[in-house]
Design an enzyme around this catalytic site. Structure first.
Site, mmCIF file in Angstrom:
data_model
loop_
_atom_site.group_PDB
_atom_site.id
_atom_site.type_symbol
_atom_site.label_atom_id
_atom_site.label_comp_id
_atom_site.label_asym_id
_atom_site.label_seq_id
_atom_site.Cartn_x
_atom_site.Cartn_y
_atom_site.Cartn_z
ATOM 1 N N ASP A 13 0.934 -1.288 0.055
ATOM 2 C CA ASP A 13 -0.159 0.060 0.052
ATOM 3 C C ASP A 13 0.842 1.251 0.221
ATOM 4 O O ASP A 13 0.592 2.322 0.548
ATOM 5 C CB ASP A 13 -0.785 0.003 1.055
ATOM 6 C CG ASP A 13 -2.022 -1.198 1.058
ATOM 7 O OD1 ASP A 13 -2.292 -1.598 0.216
ATOM 8 O OD2 ASP A 13 -2.289 -1.553 2.353
ATOM 9 N N LYS A 16 1.908 2.231 -5.108
ATOM 10 C CA LYS A 16 2.351 1.701 -6.503
ATOM 11 C C LYS A 16 1.546 1.771 -7.559
ATOM 12 O O LYS A 16 1.966 2.211 -8.578
ATOM 13 C CB LYS A 16 2.548 0.019 -6.422
ATOM 14 C CG LYS A 16 3.556 -0.230 -5.340
ATOM 15 C CD LYS A 16 3.504 -1.873 -4.932
ATOM 16 C CE LYS A 16 2.355 -2.480 -4.342
ATOM 17 N NZ LYS A 16 2.225 -2.165 -2.909
ATOM 18 N N GLY A 40 -4.358 -4.324 -3.750
ATOM 19 C CA GLY A 40 -5.708 -3.058 -4.079
ATOM 20 C C GLY A 40 -4.804 -1.978 -4.532
ATOM 21 O O GLY A 40 -3.917 -1.410 -3.583
ATOM 22 N N HIS A 41 -4.697 -1.715 -5.915
ATOM 23 C CA HIS A 41 -3.891 -0.602 -6.293
ATOM 24 C C HIS A 41 -4.835 0.641 -6.704
ATOM 25 O O HIS A 41 -5.724 0.349 -7.585
ATOM 26 C CB HIS A 41 -2.917 -0.796 -7.525
ATOM 27 C CG HIS A 41 -1.800 -2.126 -7.061
ATOM 28 N ND1 HIS A 41 -0.898 -2.724 -7.891
ATOM 29 C CD2 HIS A 41 -1.650 -2.688 -5.734
ATOM 30 C CE1 HIS A 41 -0.217 -3.317 -7.320
ATOM 31 N NE2 HIS A 41 -0.746 -3.547 -6.053
ATOM 32 N N THR A 128 -5.998 -11.629 3.660
ATOM 33 C CA THR A 128 -7.116 -10.892 3.235
ATOM 34 C C THR A 128 -8.020 -11.899 2.842
ATOM 35 O O THR A 128 -9.020 -11.287 2.325
ATOM 36 C CB THR A 128 -6.687 -10.392 1.782
ATOM 37 O OG1 THR A 128 -6.078 -11.414 0.958
ATOM 38 C CG2 THR A 128 -5.509 -9.299 1.861
ATOM 39 N N GLN A 223 2.147 -5.913 -3.177
ATOM 40 C CA GLN A 223 2.513 -6.086 -1.643
ATOM 41 C C GLN A 223 3.692 -5.571 -1.777
ATOM 42 O O GLN A 223 4.024 -4.384 -2.273
ATOM 43 C CB GLN A 223 2.746 -7.561 -1.336
ATOM 44 C CG GLN A 223 1.438 -8.457 -1.226
ATOM 45 C CD GLN A 223 0.913 -8.954 -2.441
ATOM 46 O OE1 GLN A 223 1.423 -9.514 -3.370
ATOM 47 N NE2 GLN A 223 -0.439 -8.834 -2.727
HETATM 48 P P1 GDP Z 1 -0.816 0.321 -3.566
HETATM 49 O O1 GDP Z 1 -1.355 -1.221 -3.118
HETATM 50 O O2 GDP Z 1 0.658 0.192 -3.322
HETATM 51 O O3 GDP Z 1 -1.136 0.668 -5.056
HETATM 52 O O4 GDP Z 1 -1.532 1.590 -2.645
HETATM 53 P P2 GDP Z 1 -2.981 1.583 -2.448
HETATM 54 O O5 GDP Z 1 -3.641 2.031 -3.372
HETATM 55 O O6 GDP Z 1 -3.282 0.427 -1.762
HETATM 56 O O7 GDP Z 1 -3.038 2.844 -1.301
HETATM 57 C C1 GDP Z 1 -2.208 3.799 -1.381
HETATM 58 C C2 GDP Z 1 -3.269 5.206 -1.130
HETATM 59 O O8 GDP Z 1 -2.411 6.385 -1.232
HETATM 60 C C3 GDP Z 1 -4.104 5.198 -2.077
HETATM 61 O O9 GDP Z 1 -5.399 5.599 -1.745
HETATM 62 C C4 GDP Z 1 -3.591 6.312 -3.378
HETATM 63 O O10 GDP Z 1 -4.535 6.831 -3.869
HETATM 64 C C5 GDP Z 1 -2.911 7.143 -2.341
HETATM 65 N N1 GDP Z 1 -1.893 7.808 -2.496
HETATM 66 C C6 GDP Z 1 -0.733 7.516 -3.413
HETATM 67 N N2 GDP Z 1 0.148 8.314 -3.523
HETATM 68 C C7 GDP Z 1 -0.265 9.533 -2.608
HETATM 69 C C8 GDP Z 1 0.290 10.574 -2.110
HETATM 70 O O11 GDP Z 1 1.387 11.068 -2.193
HETATM 71 N N3 GDP Z 1 -0.434 11.343 -1.312
HETATM 72 C C9 GDP Z 1 -1.859 11.207 -0.976
HETATM 73 N N4 GDP Z 1 -2.308 11.744 -0.120
HETATM 74 N N5 GDP Z 1 -2.252 9.754 -1.128
HETATM 75 C C10 GDP Z 1 -1.599 9.016 -2.061
HETATM 76 P P1 IMO Z 2 -0.828 -4.229 -2.285
HETATM 77 O O1 IMO Z 2 -0.296 -4.574 -3.494
HETATM 78 C C1 IMO Z 2 -0.866 -4.585 1.987
HETATM 79 C C2 IMO Z 2 -1.094 -8.564 3.806
HETATM 80 C C3 IMO Z 2 -2.287 -8.910 4.615
HETATM 81 C C4 IMO Z 2 -1.593 -10.010 5.419
HETATM 82 C C5 IMO Z 2 -0.533 -10.560 4.882
HETATM 83 C C6 IMO Z 2 -0.938 -11.917 4.153
HETATM 84 O O2 IMO Z 2 -2.187 -3.511 -2.381
HETATM 85 O O3 IMO Z 2 0.230 -3.429 -1.616
HETATM 86 P P2 IMO Z 2 -2.461 -12.826 2.103
HETATM 87 O O4 IMO Z 2 -4.025 -12.529 1.861
HETATM 88 O O5 IMO Z 2 -1.608 -12.302 1.191
HETATM 89 O O6 IMO Z 2 -2.181 -14.487 2.373
HETATM 90 O O7 IMO Z 2 -2.281 -11.976 3.535
HETATM 91 O O8 IMO Z 2 -0.250 -9.826 3.694
HETATM 92 N N1 IMO Z 2 -1.167 -8.111 2.505
HETATM 93 C C7 IMO Z 2 -1.149 -6.917 2.037
HETATM 94 N N2 IMO Z 2 -0.782 -5.721 2.698
HETATM 95 N N3 IMO Z 2 -0.802 -4.588 0.697
HETATM 96 C C8 IMO Z 2 -1.162 -5.523 -0.193
HETATM 97 O O9 IMO Z 2 -1.085 -5.619 -1.307
HETATM 98 C C9 IMO Z 2 -1.290 -6.878 0.759
HETATM 99 N N4 IMO Z 2 -1.559 -8.123 0.316
HETATM 100 C C10 IMO Z 2 -1.321 -8.867 1.249
HETATM 101 O O10 IMO Z 2 -2.889 -7.920 5.088
HETATM 102 O O11 IMO Z 2 -1.161 -9.229 6.592
HETATM 103 MG MG MG Z 3 -2.867 -1.714 -1.945
#
Ligand code: GDP
Ligand code: IMO
Ligand code: MG
Length: 427
Positions: A13, A16, A40-41, A128, A223
């Protein structure tokens, strides 16, 4: 530069999706290489806000081919839903391919994920519950059903019969659950075959063609390094490799073809699920960051644990990934914090250590050694270049660069595509 890997440097998270959506403007292909729909991207661009679980974050550019690599486990239901929803919102999904070697997440994997978590009791991993671990277990146990199997009814029937017999023994004898019905499952899989036939392809040769032609390819990680099965906080990890090396394997691209590796790091830390996190903040500042940053899981909606930037973990992540640069995201979330802390070592049994321990129990005992830095207490979200950031924010970035031992290519200051400062282009 033609081939770059973009990976999570922390516990996932990191942003990416946002960074890849931004970089893919200049890419010809984006390939997801690990995990499954546990990812979840989030992408926010002129077309709207999207939460992608399987389809690569380059899908918003008509010139960009999107590949779900052999290293991903694919839940066909989630893929079909995601593809069709994107389509309904006007996004062209005709260039989205699934590697024929990718393994499938089937209903028994999801059931077993839940049952295994329940059996772990207080030691549950906080997965998850998407069936990801059980699907990767089947892959290495040579019991998986792959995308290619959907294309041949006789092979599918034969493999599924054998696998389901085994799974039903587990479900009934170990967990006391009812067995799954073969005919129903086979019917479901035939439905998947009809829906996915047009997407399934031999993708490593497609990527090879692109690379030979000097086209630009992004390997999209899911991840983060600290969830890696080998190098993460085992056993509180995921079941595939989010590392750059995992990218080569999970996309089918030889390591020598890779030009650069970009690690994505939040300007602080977050984690969902169980496991040690030395810099976790369980106080008002943590709550302030969680609320301001909307730190709730993209996939599960769970509140994310938040903490100060962990320089020990980040340096380790940079090293095992072999990063050439980083993107620092969510700097703006720290805009209101008056005094910042950065962890530069761990106190353990009276000593200070600088290496990330192998074992979760030891990491759990580590107390962070902090360095303090002044906050900037002004908005950064409209900055367009480094010079427009407050001096304290620039000093903070410079310190993070020292800790990860490589330069920052990008700094992100908001969730929207344009809210990013390019310090040095990676592509
Ligand atoms: P990912 O799994 O690495 O793609 O990240 P997620 O989408 O799960 O979580 C990142 C969150 O941060 C999302 O809600 C993005 O929209 C948000 N985000 C990404 N870069 C920035 C930033 O520089 N500032 C803020 N405020 N939000 C950001
Ligand atoms: P993105 O790509 C954050 C975490 C789960 C749990 C552990 C194992 O959005 O960054 P799993 O379901 O993979 O067997 O769970 O890994 N986890 C993540 N945490 N971002 C993710 O993906 C994750 N994918 C798995 O919360 O702790
Ligand atoms: Mg994510």
């Amino acid at each position: 530069m033609s081939v770059i890997a973009v990976v999570g440097g922390q516990w996932g998270d990191e942003g990416k999706g946002k960074v890849i959506d931004m970089l893919a403007e200049q890419a010809d292909a984006v390939v997801r290489f690990s995990g499954g729909d546990n990812a979840g991207h989030t992408v926010i661009n002129p077309q709207g806000e999207f939460k992608l679980h399987l389809i690569p974050s380059g899908v918003f550019y008509p010139h960009c081919t999107c590949i779900i690599g052999n290293g991903v486990v694919v839940n066909p239901d989630i893929f079909i839903k995601e593809r069709d929803e994107l389509c309904a919102r006007g996004v062209d999904t005709s260039r989205v391919y699934i590697s024929d070697r990718a393994h499938l997440v089937l209903p028994y994997h999801i059931l077993l994920d839940g049952l295994e978590e329940r059996a772990r009791g207080v030691k549950s991993l906080g997965t998850t519950l998407r069936g990801i671990g059980p699907a990767f277990v089947d892959k290495v146990a040579r019991m998986g059903i792959r995308a290619v199997d959907l294309l041949d009814t006789a092979i599918l029937r034969d493999r599924l019969e054998y696998v389901l017999e085994y799974k039903n023994q587990l479900l009934t004898k170990l967990y006391g659950e009812p067995p799954l019905n073969f005919d129903e499952l086979f019917e479901i899989c035939m439905g998947y075959a009809n829906q996915l036939r047009g997407n399934i392809k031999e993708t490593s040769s497609l990527l090879d063609d692109y690379i030979r032609q000097g086209k630009r390819v992004i390997m999209e990680g899911a991840q983060g390094a600290l969830l890696d099965t080998d190098f993460g906080t085992y056993p509180y990890v995921t079941s595939s490799s989010p590392l750059v090396a995992g990218g080569c394997l999970g996309a089918g691209v030889g390591p020598a073809k890779l030009d650069r590796a970009l690690g994505i790091f939040k300007a602080y830390c977050s984690r969902v699920g169980s496991g040690p996190m030395p810099t976790e903040l369980c106080d008002d500042i943590g709550e302030q960051i969680r609320i301001r940053g909307h730190e709730y899981g993209t996939t599960t909606g769970r509140p994310r644990r938040v903490g100060w930037f962990d320089g020990v973990a980040a340096r380790f992540s940079s090293r095992i990934n072999g990063l050439t640069g980083v993107a620092i995201t969510r700097l703006d979330i720290l805009d209101t914090v008056e005094a910042l802390k950065i962890c530069v070592g761990y106190r353990l049994n009276g000593d200070i250590i600088y290496d990330f321990p192998a074992d979760a129990a030891t990491l759990h005992q580590c107390q962070p050694v902090y360095e303090e830095m002044p906050g900037w207490c002004q908005p950064t979200t409209e900055a367009t270049c480094l010079e427009e950031l407050p001096q304290a924010a620039r000093a903070y970035i410079a310190r993070l660069e020292e800790l990860v031992e490589c330069p920052a290519n990008y700094v992100c200051i908001g969730p929207v595509r344009r809210q990013a400062i390019e310090l040095a282009p990676i592509l």
